[in-house]
Design an enzyme around this catalytic site. Structure first.
Site, PDB file in Angstrom:
ATOM      1  N   GLU A  76     -31.761  29.005 -25.816  1.00  0.00           N
ATOM      2  CA  GLU A  76     -30.754  29.614 -26.355  1.00  0.00           C
ATOM      3  C   GLU A  76     -31.546  30.992 -26.580  1.00  0.00           C
ATOM      4  O   GLU A  76     -30.512  31.809 -26.322  1.00  0.00           O
ATOM      5  CB  GLU A  76     -31.776  29.303 -28.246  1.00  0.00           C
ATOM      6  CG  GLU A  76     -30.967  27.718 -28.557  1.00  0.00           C
ATOM      7  CD  GLU A  76     -31.910  26.701 -28.310  1.00  0.00           C
ATOM      8  OE1 GLU A  76     -32.953  27.223 -28.110  1.00  0.00           O
ATOM      9  OE2 GLU A  76     -30.980  25.498 -28.690  1.00  0.00           O
TER      10      GLU A  76
ATOM     11  N   HIS B 262     -32.653  23.379 -40.712  1.00  0.00           N
ATOM     12  CA  HIS B 262     -31.801  23.079 -40.549  1.00  0.00           C
ATOM     13  C   HIS B 262     -30.463  23.532 -41.628  1.00  0.00           C
ATOM     14  O   HIS B 262     -29.414  23.852 -41.309  1.00  0.00           O
ATOM     15  CB  HIS B 262     -30.778  21.720 -40.146  1.00  0.00           C
ATOM     16  CG  HIS B 262     -31.092  21.656 -38.831  1.00  0.00           C
ATOM     17  ND1 HIS B 262     -33.123  22.067 -38.297  1.00  0.00           N
ATOM     18  CD2 HIS B 262     -31.294  20.720 -38.043  1.00  0.00           C
ATOM     19  CE1 HIS B 262     -32.458  21.144 -37.007  1.00  0.00           C
ATOM     20  NE2 HIS B 262     -31.517  20.226 -36.591  1.00  0.00           N
TER      21      HIS B 262
END
Lengths: 321, 330
Positions: B58, B128
């Site tokens: 990322e 998450h």
């Protein structure tokens, strides 16, 4: 400017620019200090010598050499260091963010290793747009264990991005020696990603130029990235704060030995003394004028402190209501 | 009128803009097969040069997009998981966002960061389930949180066309919303312009993202008792302060519903600005996640830390009843 005299001119310009800048740090003209490039001049001169005007570079916190070697105006560069409205970035960037996009200088960067993916993305995009440009990204030995650098090597190799990764191994990450910070080898990291890697004498402009030409040719012809470890010695401080703080991490004797590997003296020895003297005089005149320009330039207007924050001119709310 | 789902709206905006502008490219993990269903069909339509599956890197691909943007591309990055923003915070905030100012306006970085399913999805636990839009509004990245399919379409289109980095949070709680939409009327929605979903006279409820739908449901319940105006800022930075000011000129009473942690969340900023500069006749209230919340796994625990309709209702009723003068009398 890649003949012997041209290379000498570049390393000498960087050397004297840095020495003049340090004087301006000492007299308070430049606030915040600088990260002197002294001792590493051959790396910028040799690598930029292998580039075309349309090629791009990204630089580091120790970036004056790269920016000058890529062609930035020393006067506007010095004005930037001095926080003047006439500086390359209008006084918004300073030493660690000097940029001139018109010359393909996509900015020095104050976070170690952070510009490596930026250069790689720019090279990928340019190739996508049909341009045959090459990107060179500079980073120090301290960056070789940054995750983002390793991640980017993977991307660059995977997609054969025309980027040349130039690692400036100057012996120290701030005060930490390479041997105390790097497991395995520096070039071994690149090799693990299938990137051809070499180690050159980063004190020798001609050696760097030779390695850079090979890497740039490979990139331009579709052969993908290369990695060049340039070994040099950082003559001066990590940052000019050391001049007063004097942290003890290397001895005077070691520095004296390191400074024998002087790229300016080496390249100077390769040209006639008369040429050297002429170039030296030209550079002194150029830098005299650059200092005058910087010092005489206006300071930026505080009312514009947030100018350029947004491309569309969006004005953020003020800090008082 | 035909039905448009929120997910399909995002997909449609991407497809529309990729057709219109060849410099628009999509980067992300598993965008080729579209595991989040946002990029469905795009690989087939635009090819792997424009729908680029990234390795799980990322940090690298976020700054790679910054470089590509400097060189003339207009990347859209899909992050499957909101917490990936913490990994790429350096690359978004310290790099992409700062380049324009630091270079004295020499370069713009037109990258869009798209978060399909931000906030709790139920059962995805601590790493998450964050909803970190307030962080980005705080640092000054243009921050968008659409609540409806039409706004998702219009705001994503605008985000991609914007010359600065823009982050678009598509709340998990809104991604299943489907609306009757006149497709011919779908259009870009400007940043910094709020939307009154329901006009009212007594209390202004500022709701962010999916909580707009909860606020509307509560407003419906309270019809006949309290007249509730539901104000959806749509963009958190820049924020439509004028729109909020107009609403409060009429109601003078404010409740904010914000799926951020309490301290330093956008809800706190809205209350502070209202207190300093806008018309309030009663102490305002906000409903948020708790201070420093980490959402636990079990459904009951997860839900226990998110704003609820019951909390919204209670807050509205309390704010409707009180005023600064009655407080003083007490």
């Amino acid at each position: 400017m890649t003949d012997a005299a041209g290379l000498y001119r570049t390393v000498r310009l960087i050397r004297r620019f840095e020495e003049r800048a340090i004087e301006l740090v000492k007299d308070g003209t430049i606030v915040g200090g600088i990260h002197p490039y002294l001792g590493q001049e051959a790396i910028a001169a040799g690598t930029c010598g292998a580039l075309r005007p349309g090629d791009v570079i990204t630089s580091t916190h120790r970036g004056h050499g790269h920016v000058l070697a890529k062609g930035a105006d020393p006067a506007r560069m010095l004005a930037e260091l001095a926080g003047r409205a006439t500086g390359l970035n209008g006084g918004r960037g300073g030493s660690m963010h000097a940029a001139d996009f018109s010359l393909g200088i996509l900015g020095a960067n104050a976070i170690v290793g952070a510009a490596v993916p930026i250069a790689t993305g720019a090279a990928w995009a340019a190739r996508r747009a049909g341009k045959d440009l090459v990107a060179v990204t500079y980073f120090g030995d301290g960056a070789v264990s940054q995750g983002v650098v390793l991640e980017t090597m993977n991307l660059a190799s995977l997609w054969k991005v025309p980027v040349v990764l130039v690692c400036e191994n100057n012996g120290f990450a701030t005060t930490t020696r390479v041997a105390d910070a790097v497991a395995g080898s520096i070039t071994g990291r690149a090799e693990a990603f299938g990137i051809p890697a070499s180690t050159v004498d980063g004190s020798d402009p001609e050696a760097v130029l030779g390695a850079a030409r090979e890497a740039v040719d490979r990139a331009r012809s579709g052969g993908g990235p290369s990695f060049i470890e340039c070994v040099a010695y950082r003559f001066d401080a990590h940052h000019t704060w050391e001049h007063s703080a004097r942290p003890r991490y290397r001895t005077d004797d070691e520095v004296a030995v390191g400074m024998r590997r002087d790229p300016v003296a080496l390249q100077g020895s390769r040209i006639p003394a008369a040429d050297r003297e002429r170039i030296d005089a030209e550079i002194e005149a150029l830098l005299d004028e650059a200092v005058r320009f910087a010092v005489d330039s206006p300071l930026p207007d505080p009312a514009g402190a947030l100018d350029h924050l947004y491309a569309d001119g969006l004005r953020a709310r003020a800090g008082v209501s | 009128m035909p039905i448009l789902s929120y997910l399909k709206a995002l997909n449609r905006a991407l497809s529309t803009e990729m057709e219109a502008d060849p410099s628009v490219v999509v980067f992300g993990e598993d965008v080729g097969v579209a595991v989040s269903n946002v990029t469905t069909g795009l690989l087939k339509k635009f090819g792997p040069e424009r729908v680029v599956d990234m390795p799980i890197s990322e940090q690298a691909f976020t700054s790679f997009a910054t470089g590509a943007a400097m060189a003339g591309q207009r990347p859209v990055i899909e992050f499957q998981i909101p917490a990936l923003l913490f990994l790429a915070f350096e690359q978004i905030v310290n790099q992409a966002h700062k380049f324009s100012l630091m270079t004295g306006g020499q370069v713009n970085v037109p990258v869009t960061y798209l978060l399909p399913s931000s906030g709790s999805r139920g059962g995805w636990a601590g790493q998450h389930s964050d909803h970190p839009y307030s962080l980005f509004a705080h640092v000054g990245v243009k921050t968008v949180v659409p609540a409806t399919p039409a706004d998702a379409y219009g705001l994503l289109l605008t985000a991609i066309r914007d010359d600065d980095p823009v982050i678009v949070f598509a709340p998990a709680g809104a991604i299943g919303v489907r609306d009757n939409v006149d497709f011919a009327a779908l259009a870009p929605v400007p940043l910094g312009v709020g939307r009154i979903h329901r006009p009212g006279d007594d209390v202004t409820v500022v709701a962010v993202g999916h909580l707009v739908h909860d606020a509307l449901a509560v407003a419906e319940e309270l019809e006949g008792t309290v007249s509730v105006e539901v104000f959806d800022p749509r963009t958190l930075h820049p924020f439509d302060w004028n729109g909020l000011a107009e609403s409060l000129e009429r109601t003078g009473r404010l409740v904010v519903v914000d799926d951020s942690n309490r301290s330093c969340g956008i809800g706190g900023e809205i209350l502070a600005t209202a207190a300093e500069q806008l018309r309030l006749v009663a102490p305002p209230k906000r409903i948020t996640r708790p201070d420093g919340a980490v959402l636990p796994f079990a459904r009951e625990l997860d839900l226990a830390l998110q704003p609820t309709r019951a909390q919204i209702r209670t807050a509205i009723e309390q704010v409707a009843k009180t005023s600064y003068s009655t407080q003083t009398e007490e």
